[in-house]
Scaffold this active site. Structure first.
Site, PDB file in Angstrom:
ATOM      1  N   CYS A 384       3.890  -0.070  -7.203  1.00  0.00           N
ATOM      2  CA  CYS A 384       3.354  -0.301  -6.014  1.00  0.00           C
ATOM      3  C   CYS A 384       2.360  -1.279  -5.396  1.00  0.00           C
ATOM      4  CB  CYS A 384       4.770   0.121  -4.763  1.00  0.00           C
ATOM      5  SG  CYS A 384       4.544  -0.933  -3.249  1.00  0.00           S
ATOM      6  N   HIS A 510       9.970   0.000  -6.280  1.00  0.00           N
ATOM      7  CA  HIS A 510       9.983   1.227  -6.557  1.00  0.00           C
ATOM      8  C   HIS A 510      11.321   1.538  -7.233  1.00  0.00           C
ATOM      9  CE1 HIS A 510       6.873   2.252  -3.576  1.00  0.00           C
ATOM     10  NE2 HIS A 510       6.988   1.015  -3.181  1.00  0.00           N
ATOM     11  N   GLU A 512      12.019   4.572  -8.688  1.00  0.00           N
ATOM     12  CA  GLU A 512      11.975   5.691  -8.277  1.00  0.00           C
ATOM     13  C   GLU A 512      13.294   6.362  -7.686  1.00  0.00           C
ATOM     14  OE1 GLU A 512       9.039   4.637  -7.783  1.00  0.00           O
ATOM     15  OE2 GLU A 512       8.905   5.305  -6.236  1.00  0.00           O
TER      16      GLU A 512
HETATM   17  N1  GLN Z   1      -0.227  -0.313   0.473  1.00  0.00           N
HETATM   18  C1  GLN Z   1       0.302  -2.222  -0.416  1.00  0.00           C
HETATM   19  C2  GLN Z   1       1.546  -2.782   0.804  1.00  0.00           C
HETATM   20  O1  GLN Z   1       1.446  -2.150   1.135  1.00  0.00           O
HETATM   21  C3  GLN Z   1       1.332  -1.095  -1.163  1.00  0.00           C
HETATM   22  C4  GLN Z   1       2.488  -0.152  -0.524  1.00  0.00           C
HETATM   23  C5  GLN Z   1       2.911   0.883  -1.648  1.00  0.00           C
HETATM   24  O2  GLN Z   1       2.327   1.147  -3.023  1.00  0.00           O
HETATM   25  N2  GLN Z   1       4.439   1.235  -1.546  1.00  0.00           N
HETATM   26  O3  GLN Z   1       1.346  -3.700  -0.199  1.00  0.00           O
END
Ligand code: GLN
Length: 537
Positions: A384, A510, A512
């Site tokens: 992310c 994600h 994970e």
């Molecule tokens: N802050 C980034 C976004 O909103 C990444 C979010 C995250 O890592 N969960 O796109």
């Protein structure tokens, strides 16, 4: 009233952090292994609607379900143990309960009646518990009540449990988790806090059926007898819950204490077969006897509180077992990383993971870490924000777009390589702009990620606002960073890789959240594999 679904409530006493979630998940695992279908729900007594807007320092990681609920991290344990997805219905907060009752009041649903904690709030709580028993999908619903008995905020939940025990009688069971502290000055385990905590439950009209007693030492027979006598439970219902070296040992420890048998007996359910735990035991066997080890850096800005990255660290445990290797995670604070010290901090690492996150703090250090991994050919996984940092780093140092940034941090940047989608820009509610939950992703077959999965269309969970800006895709691909995974409906870039690098993968989703004991996540397995290969090189 008899009901085909059985309800088990798990409450906690004496202190917080006793591990109700792990006990609930372990019991669920054992009954699941006997052939029952089971789900676990967490009721959280705080006023936030969900943990989505909570700082990880407050409450650890925010776990995300397939249906896009932002939930308590205990749901991650439930999924990792049971290998069954949870949903919106598995995590309810006081905020959500009140919101729904107040919405009904505004619509006039209560026909002019005074709206009160009892019965309206308690009815709403009961309804949320019963919701999971609709459609007869589950034989057993385990409900974990957050907080500690005696807290003002958990009172309506305990009252709901009391009412359900009256309504469903033998179809309900209460397990109370307490602490038996060891006083070194006296050289003794002490039962008084447990007695008091059971008394607090009794004052609210709830007699626990089973006591799970956390303890650093063995509970001897006379102590069990004493607890049983003072707390009105049968001797076999005093369960010792000793500290374990791994949370994955707890189902075995609970089985040795016969928690599952006692539960089934008390609920009048057949024990069916003995639990089928072959896969689980072989996982534990390999966990305890790794053939090698590997050093991986986890770079994030909340590393002081390891719960902030719970699913990531657990995914590494699963992936380590798949590779028959211990994964030594080195928690590195992104705030403390810079161009001068990055080599010193990371040169011994076999792999580098840059963690998710929000806001500008720590991003500079994360970008330095990406550059180091890219230039030194160290296997890299960016998740992310970690993927977004990889894109920014590449734009700045390879495409020479010095001003490249994400508009989350610099909304006037001349090179917005990470940007918000047009459609999201006009949404004013902070939570409303977030892309949450499962989306599908089409993979390029010969990429690192394509090789990690058996299928070329996967589904992964999201929690972010910003995206790779496709206006730059051509330039990136010409310079050596390519897209190897895209959302088939929107064309959004989900995965970036550098084919010239031994193993460099950034994912917008994600992975994970979907790693479990039974199914370690393929991308983590491949990343640990790449780190091991790098080590032996
Ligand atoms: N802050 C980034 C976004 O909103 C990444 C979010 C995250 O890592 N969960 O796109």
């Amino acid at each position: 009233m008899s009901n085909s679904v059985k309800y088990i409530f798990v409450t906690g006493g004496v202190t917080s952090s006793l591990g109700k979630g792990i006990i609930a998940a372990s019991l669920a695992k054992l009954v699941q292994a006997r052939g029952y279908s089971v789900t676990i729900q967490k009721l959280d007594p705080y006023i936030n609607i969900d943990p989505g807007t909570l700082n990880p320092y407050e409450h650890g990681e925010c776990y995300v379900t397939d249906d896009g609920a932002e939930t308590d991290l205990d749901l991650g344990h439930y999924e990792r143990f049971l290998n069954v997805p949870t949903s919106q219905a598995n995590n309810i907060t006081t905020g959500r309960i009140y919101q729904s009752v107040i919405d009904k009041e505004r619509k006039g649903d209560f026909l002019g009646k005074t709206v009160q904690v009892i019965p309206h709030i308690t009815d709403e709580i009961k309804q949320r518990i019963q919701l999971l028993s609709n459609n007869n999908k589950y034989d057993i619903v385990i409900t974990e009540i957050g907080g500690t008995v005696g807290d003002i905020e958990s009172l309506p939940y305990i009252e709901a449990v009391r009412q359900m025990m009256w309504e469903y009688e033998s179809d309900c069971l209460v397990i109370h988790l307490t602490l038996i502290p060891y006083l070194s000055a006296a050289g003794e385990l002490k039962t008084k806090p447990t007695q008091h905590s059971v008394k607090a439950l009794l004052e609210l009209g709830v007699q626990p059926d089973i006591l799970c007693c956390r303890s650093e030492h063995e509970l001897e027979l006379n102590l069990r007898r004493k607890i049983a006598k003072f707390c009105n439970v049968s001797m076999n219902a005093v369960i010792e819950a000793r500290d374990a070296s791994s949370i994955y040992d707890v189902p075995m420890l609970m089985q040795a204490e016969e928690l599952d048998s006692v539960v089934l007996e008390k609920l009048g359910l057949s024990k069916k077969s003995t639990p089928k735990l072959k896969k689980w035991k072989s996982f534990l066997e390999r966990l305890k006897n790794p053939k090698t080890e590997v050093d991986i850096a986890l770079i994030g800005k909340y590393v002081e509180l390891k719960d902030s990255y719970k699913s990531i660290s657990e995914a590494f445990i699963h992936a380590g077992v798949s590779n028959e290797s211990k994964v030594n995670l080195h928690w590195i604070h992104s705030d403390n990383l810079d161009k001068e010290n990055v080599e010193n901090q990371l040169s011994e690492m076999n792999g580098i993971l840059v963690a998710p996150g929000f806001g500008s703090r720590g991003v500079a250090g994360k970008i330095d870490a990406v550059q180091f991994a890219r230039e030194k050919n160290i296997p890299f996984l960016g998740i992310c924000l970690g993927m977004q940092c990889a894109v920014i780093e590449f734009a700045r140092n390879v495409l020479h777009l010095e001003d490249a940034n994400t508009t989350e941090i610099a909304n006037k940047t001349k090179a917005p390589v990470i940007d918000m989608m047009e459609a999201q820009k006009n949404i004013s509610d902070y939570g409303g702009t977030m892309r949450l939950g499962a989306y599908s992703c089409q993979l390029k077959p010969n990429s690192n990620i394509g090789k990690a999965f058996h299928s070329d269309v996967i589904s992964e969970r999201h929690r972010h606002r910003y995206e790779f800006n496709n206006e730059y895709l051509k330039d990136f691909e010409a310079a050596g960073m390519i897209s190897t995974g895209t959302n088939p409906e929107t064309g959004l870039v989900e995965v970036v890789e550098i084919p010239k690098h031994p193993w460099f993968v950034g994912v917008q989703f994600h992975p994970e959240y979907k790693s479990t004991v039974d199914e370690p996540h393929p991308l983590f397995v491949a990343f640990v594999g790449a780190a091991l290969k790098n080590k032996t090189k």
